[in-house]
Design a protein around this motif. Structure first.
Motif, PDB file in Angstrom:
ATOM      1  N   SER A 105       0.838  -1.210   0.000  1.00 27.68           N
ATOM      2  CA  SER A 105       0.000   0.000   0.000  1.00 27.68           C
ATOM      3  C   SER A 105       0.866   1.251   0.000  1.00 27.68           C
ATOM      4  CB  SER A 105      -0.915  -0.003   1.235  1.00 27.68           C
ATOM      5  OG  SER A 105      -1.795  -1.097   1.217  1.00 27.68           O
ATOM      6  N   LYS A 106       1.932   1.227   0.785  1.00 28.51           N
ATOM      7  CA  LYS A 106       2.839   2.381   0.820  1.00 28.51           C
ATOM      8  C   LYS A 106       3.557   2.553  -0.518  1.00 28.51           C
ATOM      9  CE  LYS A 106       6.487   4.475   3.626  1.00 28.51           C
ATOM     10  NZ  LYS A 106       5.742   5.710   3.873  1.00 28.51           N
ATOM     11  N   ALA A 107       3.959   1.438  -1.131  1.00 28.56           N
ATOM     12  CA  ALA A 107       4.621   1.511  -2.443  1.00 28.56           C
ATOM     13  C   ALA A 107       3.662   2.027  -3.510  1.00 28.56           C
ATOM     14  CB  ALA A 107       5.154   0.132  -2.825  1.00 28.56           C
ATOM     15  N   SER A 347      -6.238   1.432  -3.966  1.00 28.77           N
ATOM     16  CA  SER A 347      -5.378   2.584  -4.280  1.00 28.77           C
ATOM     17  C   SER A 347      -5.828   3.303  -5.541  1.00 28.77           C
ATOM     18  CB  SER A 347      -3.923   2.130  -4.443  1.00 28.77           C
ATOM     19  OG  SER A 347      -3.733   1.477  -5.695  1.00 28.77           O
ATOM     20  N   GLY A 348      -6.737   2.688  -6.316  1.00 32.26           N
ATOM     21  CA  GLY A 348      -7.188   3.286  -7.569  1.00 32.26           C
ATOM     22  C   GLY A 348      -6.252   3.050  -8.731  1.00 32.26           C
ATOM     23  N   SER A 349      -5.265   2.159  -8.564  1.00 34.96           N
ATOM     24  CA  SER A 349      -4.263   1.930  -9.610  1.00 34.96           C
ATOM     25  C   SER A 349      -4.871   1.301 -10.859  1.00 34.96           C
ATOM     26  CB  SER A 349      -3.146   1.024  -9.079  1.00 34.96           C
ATOM     27  OG  SER A 349      -2.463   1.649  -8.024  1.00 34.96           O
ATOM     28  N   GLN A 350      -4.142   1.424 -11.963  1.00 35.37           N
ATOM     29  CA  GLN A 350      -4.604   0.901 -13.238  1.00 35.37           C
ATOM     30  C   GLN A 350      -4.439  -0.618 -13.294  1.00 35.37           C
ATOM     31  OE1 GLN A 350      -6.152   2.926 -15.567  1.00 35.37           O
ATOM     32  NE2 GLN A 350      -5.983   4.322 -13.820  1.00 35.37           N
ATOM     33  N   ASP A 351      -5.058  -1.218 -14.309  1.00 34.59           N
ATOM     34  CA  ASP A 351      -5.131  -2.677 -14.399  1.00 34.59           C
ATOM     35  C   ASP A 351      -3.766  -3.345 -14.448  1.00 34.59           C
ATOM     36  OD1 ASP A 351      -7.862  -2.706 -14.288  1.00 34.59           O
ATOM     37  OD2 ASP A 351      -8.161  -2.788 -16.458  1.00 34.59           O
ATOM     38  N   ASN A 356      -0.100  -7.078 -11.739  1.00 37.59           N
ATOM     39  CA  ASN A 356       1.238  -7.406 -11.235  1.00 37.59           C
ATOM     40  C   ASN A 356       1.249  -7.559  -9.719  1.00 37.59           C
ATOM     41  OD1 ASN A 356       3.785  -7.443 -13.152  1.00 37.59           O
ATOM     42  ND2 ASN A 356       2.298  -6.027 -14.064  1.00 37.59           N
ATOM     43  N   CYS A 357       0.420  -6.789  -9.027  1.00 37.12           N
ATOM     44  CA  CYS A 357       0.318  -6.952  -7.570  1.00 37.12           C
ATOM     45  C   CYS A 357      -0.265  -8.324  -7.239  1.00 37.12           C
ATOM     46  CB  CYS A 357      -0.557  -5.848  -6.971  1.00 37.12           C
ATOM     47  SG  CYS A 357       0.257  -4.234  -6.910  1.00 37.12           S
ATOM     48  N   TYR A 358      -1.258  -8.756  -8.018  1.00 40.38           N
ATOM     49  CA  TYR A 358      -1.825 -10.090  -7.813  1.00 40.38           C
ATOM     50  C   TYR A 358      -0.771 -11.167  -8.065  1.00 40.38           C
ATOM     51  CZ  TYR A 358      -4.284 -14.416  -8.813  1.00 40.38           C
ATOM     52  OH  TYR A 358      -4.665 -15.733  -8.815  1.00 40.38           O
ATOM     53  N   GLU A 359      -0.055 -11.050  -9.187  1.00 40.45           N
ATOM     54  CA  GLU A 359       0.965 -12.047  -9.525  1.00 40.45           C
ATOM     55  C   GLU A 359       2.097 -12.047  -8.501  1.00 40.45           C
ATOM     56  OE1 GLU A 359       1.053 -14.418 -11.745  1.00 40.45           O
ATOM     57  OE2 GLU A 359      -0.933 -13.904 -12.510  1.00 40.45           O
ATOM     58  N   VAL A 458       6.973  -3.119 -11.591  1.00 36.41           N
ATOM     59  CA  VAL A 458       5.950  -2.247 -12.149  1.00 36.41           C
ATOM     60  C   VAL A 458       5.704  -1.046 -11.232  1.00 36.41           C
ATOM     61  CG1 VAL A 458       3.933  -3.312 -11.049  1.00 36.41           C
ATOM     62  CG2 VAL A 458       3.693  -2.293 -13.303  1.00 36.41           C
ATOM     63  N   LEU A 459       6.138  -1.147  -9.977  1.00 43.57           N
ATOM     64  CA  LEU A 459       5.957  -0.069  -9.005  1.00 43.57           C
ATOM     65  C   LEU A 459       7.112   0.925  -9.078  1.00 43.57           C
ATOM     66  CD1 LEU A 459       4.945  -2.265  -5.929  1.00 43.57           C
ATOM     67  CD2 LEU A 459       3.414  -0.989  -7.442  1.00 43.57           C
ATOM     68  N   PRO A 460       6.853   2.201  -8.751  1.00 39.87           N
ATOM     69  CA  PRO A 460       7.939   3.190  -8.739  1.00 39.87           C
ATOM     70  C   PRO A 460       8.995   2.826  -7.706  1.00 39.87           C
ATOM     71  CG  PRO A 460       5.782   4.259  -8.582  1.00 39.87           C
ATOM     72  CD  PRO A 460       5.552   2.796  -8.392  1.00 39.87           C
ATOM     73  N   GLU A 461      10.221   3.212  -7.949  1.00 40.24           N
ATOM     74  CA  GLU A 461      11.284   2.977  -6.982  1.00 40.24           C
ATOM     75  C   GLU A 461      10.993   3.747  -5.703  1.00 40.24           C
ATOM     76  OE1 GLU A 461      14.696   4.226  -9.122  1.00 40.24           O
ATOM     77  OE2 GLU A 461      14.977   2.302 -10.125  1.00 40.24           O
ATOM     78  N   SER A 462      11.113   3.076  -4.571  1.00 44.88           N
ATOM     79  CA  SER A 462      10.844   3.700  -3.275  1.00 44.88           C
ATOM     80  C   SER A 462      11.404   2.807  -2.179  1.00 44.88           C
ATOM     81  CB  SER A 462       9.335   3.884  -3.061  1.00 44.88           C
ATOM     82  OG  SER A 462       8.691   2.625  -2.944  1.00 44.88           O
TER      83      SER A 462
END
Length: 480
Positions: A105-107, A347-351, A356-359, A458-462
């Protein structure tokens, strides 16, 4: 910082592949996974003072309040029920599932708000935080607080509305407001709590089914309180979790989490059957007892030992591995994968991000359970906090013995009868050692680990993403 993180990911990938190649060649390799994690951790350490030594530190505030918040959700008017349902929360557990939800969630919060418009972000979640000002906020079905009831309180109060014994039928302590620095939405925090409640309910039920006597270093719920109380407490936790799920007010998330509960039961039934070899549906075998299922006509069904002798050995092995992985998904990876997807949905993120979060959760969950099955062969009772080598005693054919069976076809008879004859367990354990069943299982787990790391890109670097990468790698190196 951006280039350093990229280099860290490349380093992890190279060292992981190097370990796999070395293992395949049966050579001693000096680059171990702990070394890879340590190297990556040094590379991804941020320059600011807010450094982290472990994934927990990124969401330490949320994790430290996890048990307290769950306690506010599961309290009842019956002291004994309170005691049993909270029993497993008192002991120190891994808390991997809520940790994954919170870190993810934070990412996800690092994705620009304009790229998170698949569903409206709830006004009640973000209030007037600066980063959300000026963004379109349409009225959403997910728009009320997770602490507010949907049905009228006088209905939820029950027979006597003057005596409120149910914390879910009255206003609860409010969750902390959205923190613009932290980035985790209140609904995502509640999601983490729900996931741990579902998982703990499954532990109470599993320990009854498996006749377990210890977990997390102390007696299991069924030993401490009897089987009946442990089963009822697990049911109670699922009931509480279901109410909390509904109050998330997001149909997709409700559907995802509800199916995880069904998946846990489906996976347990697959485990009772054990392998695809046991295709006889006229009898039920469990805990050394076999029962014939009465037919609708009253006729005695034809008995079948369920062992497929007309199919070639490789086909049997492939089918058994497919069965094992599907059972593993249902029992372990389903909750991780669908809760990860739910966090992305909220989070409202796109498909593409949601998929990728599911996988990621699916691959990490499979890796986690495969390592767990491997530890059953390699760790002591004290190390893992529960009886070791229990799988063979329960008649379970997990990856190590399946790899051995691939090389030694005669093990199929032992697997088919669930190692119930004298000497079966010793023969199976010896075959696992002879044909490197544990080593091959570790390679399988490493494959899923690498896939999970790929999904995270697929997530931004953080810092949160880096913590997820460290957590993913630590699953391979854990000893309990």
């Amino acid at each position: 910082m951006s280039s350093e993180l990229r280099n860290a990911s490349k380093t992890l990938l190279k060292l992981s592949k190097k370990r796999i190649i070395c293992t395949l060649n049966h050579r001693r390799c000096h680059s171990s996974f702990p070394t890879a994690v340590e190297t990556a951790e040094k590379l991804v350490q941020p320059r600011s003072k807010a450094t982290f030594n472990d994934p927990f530190s990124i969401v330490s505030h949320e994790m430290s309040n996890l048990a307290k918040n769950i306690a506010s959700l599961i309290g009842s008017g019956h002291p004994t029920l309170n005691r049993v349902s909270s029993y497993y929360f008192e002991a120190e557990g891994k808390n991997v599932r809520p940790l994954i939800v919170l870190l993810l969630s934070k990412a996800l919060s690092k994705i620009p708000i304009e790229e998170r418009n698949r569903i409206p972000i709830d006004k009640s979640d973000v209030s007037d935080q600066p980063q959300y000002k000026g963004t379109p906020q349409a009225t959403s079905i997910a728009g009320n607080s997770v602490d507010d009831s949907i049905s009228p309180l006088q209905i939820l109060h029950g027979i006597n509305p003057r005596v409120i014994l149910d914390p879910l039928s009255k206003p609860m302590d409010k969750l902390p407001q959205f923190d613009s620095v932290n980035g985790i939405l209140p609904k995502q925090r509640r999601l983490a709590e729900i996931v741990e409640m579902i998982h703990t309910a499954s532990l109470l039920h599993d320990d009854v089914i498996d006749l377990s006597d210890s977990r997390r270093g102390r007696p299991t719920g069924n030993i401490a309180f009897t089987n009946k109380m442990a089963v009822l407490a697990g049911d109670f936790l699922l009931g509480r979790a279901s109410v909390a799920i509904a109050r998330l007010r997001n149909p997709e998330v409700i559907e995802l989490l509800s199916t995880t509960i069904a998946n846990l039961v489906e996976g347990e039934f697959m485990q009772l059957k054990n392998t695809v070899l046991s295709n006889n549906e006229s009898t039920i075998s469990n805990d050394g007892e076999t029962k014939t299922i009465p037919s609708a006509t009253g006729k005695v069904p034809i008995q079948d030992d369920g062992f497929s002798v007309d199919v070639d050995h490789q086909t049997n092995v492939d089918a058994a591995f497919e069965y094992y992985l599907h059972k593993t998904y249902l029992k372990t990876a389903s909750l991780m994968s669908k809760s990860s997807r739910a966090a992305a949905v909220l989070s409202g993120s796109q498909d593409v991000v949601i998929e990728n979060c599911y996988e990621f959760g699916r691959n990490l969950g499979l890796c986690f359970q495969i390592v767990d099955d491997m530890l059953d062969y390699t760790s002591s009772d004290l190390a893992i906090g529960k009886p070791s080598q229990a799988d063979l005693k329960l008649g379970l054919a997990t990856a190590p013995i399946l790899f051995a069976w691939k090389e030694k076809p005669e093990l199929g008879e032992l697997i088919g009868r669930k190692f119930k004859n004298p000497g079966d367990i010793e023969v199976a354990r010896s075959a696992v050692d002879e044909f490197q069943g544990v080593e091959k299982t570790r390679l399988m787990a490493e494959g899923y680990c690498l896939k999970a790391l790929e999904n995270l890109r697929v997530l931004p670097e953080s810092d949160a993403r880096s913590a997820l990468e460290l957590l993913t790698n630590s699953v391979l190196t854990r000893t309990k």
